[in-house]
Design a protein around this motif. Structure first.
Motif, PDB file in Angstrom:
ATOM      1  N   ASP A 150       0.799  -1.237   0.000  1.00  0.00           N
ATOM      2  CA  ASP A 150       0.000   0.000   0.000  1.00  0.00           C
ATOM      3  C   ASP A 150       0.833   1.289   0.000  1.00  0.00           C
ATOM      4  O   ASP A 150       0.676   2.132   0.909  1.00  0.00           O
ATOM      5  CB  ASP A 150      -0.946  -0.013   1.207  1.00  0.00           C
ATOM      6  CG  ASP A 150      -2.169   0.900   0.994  1.00  0.00           C
ATOM      7  OD1 ASP A 150      -2.378   1.379  -0.150  1.00  0.00           O
ATOM      8  OD2 ASP A 150      -2.911   1.133   1.962  1.00  0.00           O
ATOM      9  N   PRO A 151       1.716   1.495  -1.010  1.00  0.00           N
ATOM     10  CA  PRO A 151       2.633   2.648  -0.945  1.00  0.00           C
ATOM     11  C   PRO A 151       1.932   3.998  -0.980  1.00  0.00           C
ATOM     12  O   PRO A 151       2.489   4.992  -0.509  1.00  0.00           O
ATOM     13  CB  PRO A 151       3.525   2.467  -2.197  1.00  0.00           C
ATOM     14  CG  PRO A 151       2.737   1.601  -3.122  1.00  0.00           C
ATOM     15  CD  PRO A 151       1.886   0.712  -2.255  1.00  0.00           C
ATOM     16  N   LYS A 152       0.716   4.052  -1.527  1.00  0.00           N
ATOM     17  CA  LYS A 152       0.020   5.355  -1.613  1.00  0.00           C
ATOM     18  C   LYS A 152      -1.082   5.481  -0.559  1.00  0.00           C
ATOM     19  O   LYS A 152      -1.832   6.458  -0.558  1.00  0.00           O
ATOM     20  CB  LYS A 152      -0.580   5.532  -3.006  1.00  0.00           C
ATOM     21  CG  LYS A 152       0.442   5.433  -4.128  1.00  0.00           C
ATOM     22  CD  LYS A 152      -0.230   5.446  -5.495  1.00  0.00           C
ATOM     23  CE  LYS A 152       0.523   4.603  -6.484  1.00  0.00           C
ATOM     24  NZ  LYS A 152      -0.282   4.188  -7.626  1.00  0.00           N
ATOM     25  N   GLY A 153      -1.235   4.449   0.258  1.00  0.00           N
ATOM     26  CA  GLY A 153      -2.260   4.491   1.306  1.00  0.00           C
ATOM     27  C   GLY A 153      -3.678   4.369   0.762  1.00  0.00           C
ATOM     28  O   GLY A 153      -4.656   4.665   1.471  1.00  0.00           O
ATOM     29  N   LEU A 154      -3.808   3.895  -0.506  1.00  0.00           N
ATOM     30  CA  LEU A 154      -5.147   3.845  -1.121  1.00  0.00           C
ATOM     31  C   LEU A 154      -5.996   2.689  -0.602  1.00  0.00           C
ATOM     32  O   LEU A 154      -7.214   2.812  -0.475  1.00  0.00           O
ATOM     33  CB  LEU A 154      -5.015   3.773  -2.654  1.00  0.00           C
ATOM     34  CG  LEU A 154      -4.444   5.026  -3.316  1.00  0.00           C
ATOM     35  CD1 LEU A 154      -4.186   4.795  -4.804  1.00  0.00           C
ATOM     36  CD2 LEU A 154      -5.397   6.202  -3.128  1.00  0.00           C
ATOM     37  N   TYR A 155      -5.354   1.553  -0.295  1.00  0.00           N
ATOM     38  CA  TYR A 155      -6.120   0.425   0.261  1.00  0.00           C
ATOM     39  C   TYR A 155      -6.703   0.815   1.618  1.00  0.00           C
ATOM     40  O   TYR A 155      -7.837   0.480   1.937  1.00  0.00           O
ATOM     41  CB  TYR A 155      -5.237  -0.820   0.391  1.00  0.00           C
ATOM     42  CG  TYR A 155      -5.009  -1.550  -0.919  1.00  0.00           C
ATOM     43  CD1 TYR A 155      -5.981  -2.401  -1.439  1.00  0.00           C
ATOM     44  CD2 TYR A 155      -3.830  -1.385  -1.636  1.00  0.00           C
ATOM     45  CE1 TYR A 155      -5.772  -3.075  -2.636  1.00  0.00           C
ATOM     46  CE2 TYR A 155      -3.615  -2.057  -2.839  1.00  0.00           C
ATOM     47  CZ  TYR A 155      -4.594  -2.901  -3.337  1.00  0.00           C
ATOM     48  OH  TYR A 155      -4.400  -3.562  -4.525  1.00  0.00           O
ATOM     49  N   ALA A 158      -9.587   2.889   0.989  1.00  0.00           N
ATOM     50  CA  ALA A 158     -10.698   2.086   0.441  1.00  0.00           C
ATOM     51  C   ALA A 158     -11.378   1.284   1.550  1.00  0.00           C
ATOM     52  O   ALA A 158     -12.608   1.232   1.635  1.00  0.00           O
ATOM     53  CB  ALA A 158     -10.175   1.154  -0.650  1.00  0.00           C
ATOM     54  N   ARG A 159     -10.573   0.674   2.427  1.00  0.00           N
ATOM     55  CA  ARG A 159     -11.133  -0.120   3.541  1.00  0.00           C
ATOM     56  C   ARG A 159     -11.946   0.770   4.479  1.00  0.00           C
ATOM     57  O   ARG A 159     -12.924   0.321   5.073  1.00  0.00           O
ATOM     58  CB  ARG A 159     -10.012  -0.790   4.341  1.00  0.00           C
ATOM     59  CG  ARG A 159      -9.311  -1.910   3.605  1.00  0.00           C
ATOM     60  CD  ARG A 159     -10.161  -3.159   3.514  1.00  0.00           C
ATOM     61  NE  ARG A 159      -9.398  -4.259   2.908  1.00  0.00           N
ATOM     62  CZ  ARG A 159      -9.935  -5.357   2.424  1.00  0.00           C
ATOM     63  NH1 ARG A 159     -11.245  -5.534   2.438  1.00  0.00           N
ATOM     64  NH2 ARG A 159      -9.188  -6.300   1.889  1.00  0.00           N
ATOM     65  N   ALA A 160     -11.525   2.036   4.571  1.00  0.00           N
ATOM     66  CA  ALA A 160     -12.240   2.962   5.461  1.00  0.00           C
ATOM     67  C   ALA A 160     -13.424   3.609   4.750  1.00  0.00           C
ATOM     68  O   ALA A 160     -14.087   4.492   5.318  1.00  0.00           O
ATOM     69  CB  ALA A 160     -11.257   4.026   5.958  1.00  0.00           C
ATOM     70  N   GLY A 161     -13.642   3.197   3.485  1.00  0.00           N
ATOM     71  CA  GLY A 161     -14.761   3.751   2.707  1.00  0.00           C
ATOM     72  C   GLY A 161     -14.546   5.204   2.339  1.00  0.00           C
ATOM     73  O   GLY A 161     -15.505   5.963   2.168  1.00  0.00           O
ATOM     74  N   LYS A 162     -13.269   5.581   2.213  1.00  0.00           N
ATOM     75  CA  LYS A 162     -12.973   6.998   1.973  1.00  0.00           C
ATOM     76  C   LYS A 162     -12.511   7.304   0.554  1.00  0.00           C
ATOM     77  O   LYS A 162     -11.974   8.378   0.305  1.00  0.00           O
ATOM     78  CB  LYS A 162     -11.903   7.487   2.967  1.00  0.00           C
ATOM     79  CG  LYS A 162     -12.448   7.611   4.392  1.00  0.00           C
ATOM     80  CD  LYS A 162     -11.397   8.209   5.298  1.00  0.00           C
ATOM     81  CE  LYS A 162     -11.942   8.354   6.710  1.00  0.00           C
ATOM     82  NZ  LYS A 162     -10.869   8.436   7.706  1.00  0.00           N
ATOM     83  N   GLY A 171     -10.237  -4.581  -6.419  1.00  0.00           N
ATOM     84  CA  GLY A 171      -9.824  -5.629  -5.481  1.00  0.00           C
ATOM     85  C   GLY A 171     -10.554  -5.548  -4.155  1.00  0.00           C
ATOM     86  O   GLY A 171     -10.612  -6.529  -3.412  1.00  0.00           O
ATOM     87  N   ILE A 172     -11.116  -4.372  -3.854  1.00  0.00           N
ATOM     88  CA  ILE A 172     -11.836  -4.204  -2.585  1.00  0.00           C
ATOM     89  C   ILE A 172     -13.340  -4.173  -2.861  1.00  0.00           C
ATOM     90  O   ILE A 172     -14.071  -5.058  -2.431  1.00  0.00           O
ATOM     91  CB  ILE A 172     -11.405  -2.910  -1.839  1.00  0.00           C
ATOM     92  CG1 ILE A 172      -9.879  -2.910  -1.617  1.00  0.00           C
ATOM     93  CG2 ILE A 172     -12.167  -2.752  -0.514  1.00  0.00           C
ATOM     94  CD1 ILE A 172      -9.363  -4.013  -0.717  1.00  0.00           C
ATOM     95  N   ASP A 173     -13.767  -3.164  -3.608  1.00  0.00           N
ATOM     96  CA  ASP A 173     -15.198  -3.125  -3.952  1.00  0.00           C
ATOM     97  C   ASP A 173     -15.400  -2.821  -5.432  1.00  0.00           C
ATOM     98  O   ASP A 173     -16.397  -2.246  -5.825  1.00  0.00           O
ATOM     99  CB  ASP A 173     -15.954  -2.123  -3.064  1.00  0.00           C
ATOM    100  CG  ASP A 173     -15.247  -0.795  -2.950  1.00  0.00           C
ATOM    101  OD1 ASP A 173     -14.251  -0.586  -3.680  1.00  0.00           O
ATOM    102  OD2 ASP A 173     -15.676   0.044  -2.141  1.00  0.00           O
ATOM    103  N   ASP A 174     -14.429  -3.204  -6.226  1.00  0.00           N
ATOM    104  CA  ASP A 174     -14.544  -3.153  -7.688  1.00  0.00           C
ATOM    105  C   ASP A 174     -13.785  -4.376  -8.196  1.00  0.00           C
ATOM    106  O   ASP A 174     -12.753  -4.742  -7.617  1.00  0.00           O
ATOM    107  CB  ASP A 174     -13.926  -1.853  -8.229  1.00  0.00           C
ATOM    108  CG  ASP A 174     -14.654  -1.370  -9.471  1.00  0.00           C
ATOM    109  OD1 ASP A 174     -15.859  -1.055  -9.378  1.00  0.00           O
ATOM    110  OD2 ASP A 174     -14.026  -1.337 -10.553  1.00  0.00           O
ATOM    111  N   PRO A 175     -14.293  -5.032  -9.271  1.00  0.00           N
ATOM    112  CA  PRO A 175     -13.696  -6.325  -9.646  1.00  0.00           C
ATOM    113  C   PRO A 175     -12.359  -6.232 -10.361  1.00  0.00           C
ATOM    114  O   PRO A 175     -12.061  -5.230 -11.015  1.00  0.00           O
ATOM    115  CB  PRO A 175     -14.748  -6.917 -10.600  1.00  0.00           C
ATOM    116  CG  PRO A 175     -15.510  -5.755 -11.117  1.00  0.00           C
ATOM    117  CD  PRO A 175     -15.471  -4.677 -10.066  1.00  0.00           C
ATOM    118  N   TYR A 176     -11.555  -7.289 -10.222  1.00  0.00           N
ATOM    119  CA  TYR A 176     -10.389  -7.499 -11.084  1.00  0.00           C
ATOM    120  C   TYR A 176     -10.544  -8.892 -11.695  1.00  0.00           C
ATOM    121  O   TYR A 176     -10.628  -9.881 -10.961  1.00  0.00           O
ATOM    122  CB  TYR A 176      -9.060  -7.420 -10.317  1.00  0.00           C
ATOM    123  CG  TYR A 176      -7.903  -7.689 -11.260  1.00  0.00           C
ATOM    124  CD1 TYR A 176      -7.423  -6.681 -12.095  1.00  0.00           C
ATOM    125  CD2 TYR A 176      -7.365  -8.969 -11.409  1.00  0.00           C
ATOM    126  CE1 TYR A 176      -6.431  -6.933 -13.030  1.00  0.00           C
ATOM    127  CE2 TYR A 176      -6.371  -9.227 -12.341  1.00  0.00           C
ATOM    128  CZ  TYR A 176      -5.917  -8.201 -13.147  1.00  0.00           C
ATOM    129  OH  TYR A 176      -4.941  -8.452 -14.091  1.00  0.00           O
TER     130      TYR A 176
END
Ligand SMILES: Nc1ncnc2c1ncn2[C@@H]1O[C@H](COP(=O)(O)OS(=O)(=O)O)[C@@H](OP(=O)(O)O)[C@H]1O
Ligand SMILES: Nc1ncnc2c1ncn2[C@@H]1O[C@H](COP(=O)(O)OP(=O)(O)O)[C@@H](O)[C@H]1O
Length: 215
Positions: A150-155, A158-162, A171-176
């Protein structure tokens, strides 16, 4: 503005210098190395390492990185399914031009949807050749590894719904959708990821074997 089909009254114009002549000039064959995978899987790292390795061998390459292209050509696109599709389509078209110019174009994008990647492959399949001029590289890294980096802190966001906007985070709430068949699969062995230079070496060997590194 419609992006579908060809505009009326627009005609193709050929020049006399063709792809074969350009390739001969720089002694290589134009193609696209398409790197797909989750955010944090190592796409940009491989792209840069491969670019450097090709450069050191006297081969002309150019990287089209999703994050970078979104600063310019694709700055009007977000992460909805439609925008991601248009993002991939535009990069596919630009990569096709680079390949026609004789370059080894390295496209590094999440490109999460199979149908969009297939459309790019189709753009780069010449009826005169059996093999496509697109080589697909799958960064086959588990979500836990990518999320752990998570180098950019995006996961974390995403986990925090932000993550702002209507789109989900891949990978979290959009498909791969992983490739069903790719030319190169990069994965961990015994829990250890290959180094950037090992990953680049794998791709260079493939390009060499298939004859792309000579005209
Ligand atoms: N919602 C959402 N989902 C996925 N990724 C996001 C999102 N929002 C921003 N980012 C950042 O955008 C980079 C991915 O852009 P791409 O053009 O490669 O994405 S896509 O192919 O259109 O899906 C991606 O870069 P990488 O981490 O290099 O993959 C992220 O930095
Ligand atoms: N082969 C590797 N081994 C160890 N760490 C890596 C490797 N490839 C990438 N990384 C690290 O993982 C993080 C994400 O890599 P990056 O190339 O930015 O991924 P992506 O472009 O897919 O988002 C970075 O901090 C990078 O240094």
């Amino acid at each position: 503005m419609s992006t579908m089909g060809n505009p009326a009254n627009v005609f193709w114009h050929d020049c006399t210098v063709g792809k074969a002549e350009r390739q001969k000039l720089i002694n290589q064959q134009g193609c696209v190395v398409w790197i797909t995978g989750l955010s944090g899987s190592g796409k940009s790292t491989l792209a840069c390492s491969l670019d450097r390795e090709l450069h050191s061998r006297g081969k002309l390459s150019y990287v089209l990185d999703g994050d970078n292209v979104r600063h310019g050509l694709n700055k009007n696109l977000g992460f909805s399914p439609e925008d991601r599709t248009e993002n991939i389509r535009r990069v596919g078209e630009v990569a096709t031009l680079f390949a026609d110019a004789g370059l080894i174009c390295i496209a590094s994008l999440i490109s999460p949807y199979r149908k969009d990647r297939d459309a790019c492959r189709a753009m780069l399949t010449d009826a005169n050749f059996i093999e496509a001029m697109l080589l697909s590289v799958f960064m086959n890294m588990p979500l836990e590894v990518c999320e752990g980096r998570d180098p950019k802190g995006l996961y974390k966001l995403a986990r925090a719904g932000k993550i702002k906007g209507t789109a989900g985070f891949t990978g979290i709430d959009d498909p791969y959708e992983p490739p069903l068949n790719c030319e190169i699969n990069i994965e961990q062995k015994d829990g250890v990821c290959p180094t950037p230079s090992e990953m680049a070496g794998q791709v260079v060997s493939y390009l060499d074997e298939k004859g792309f590194l000579h005209a």
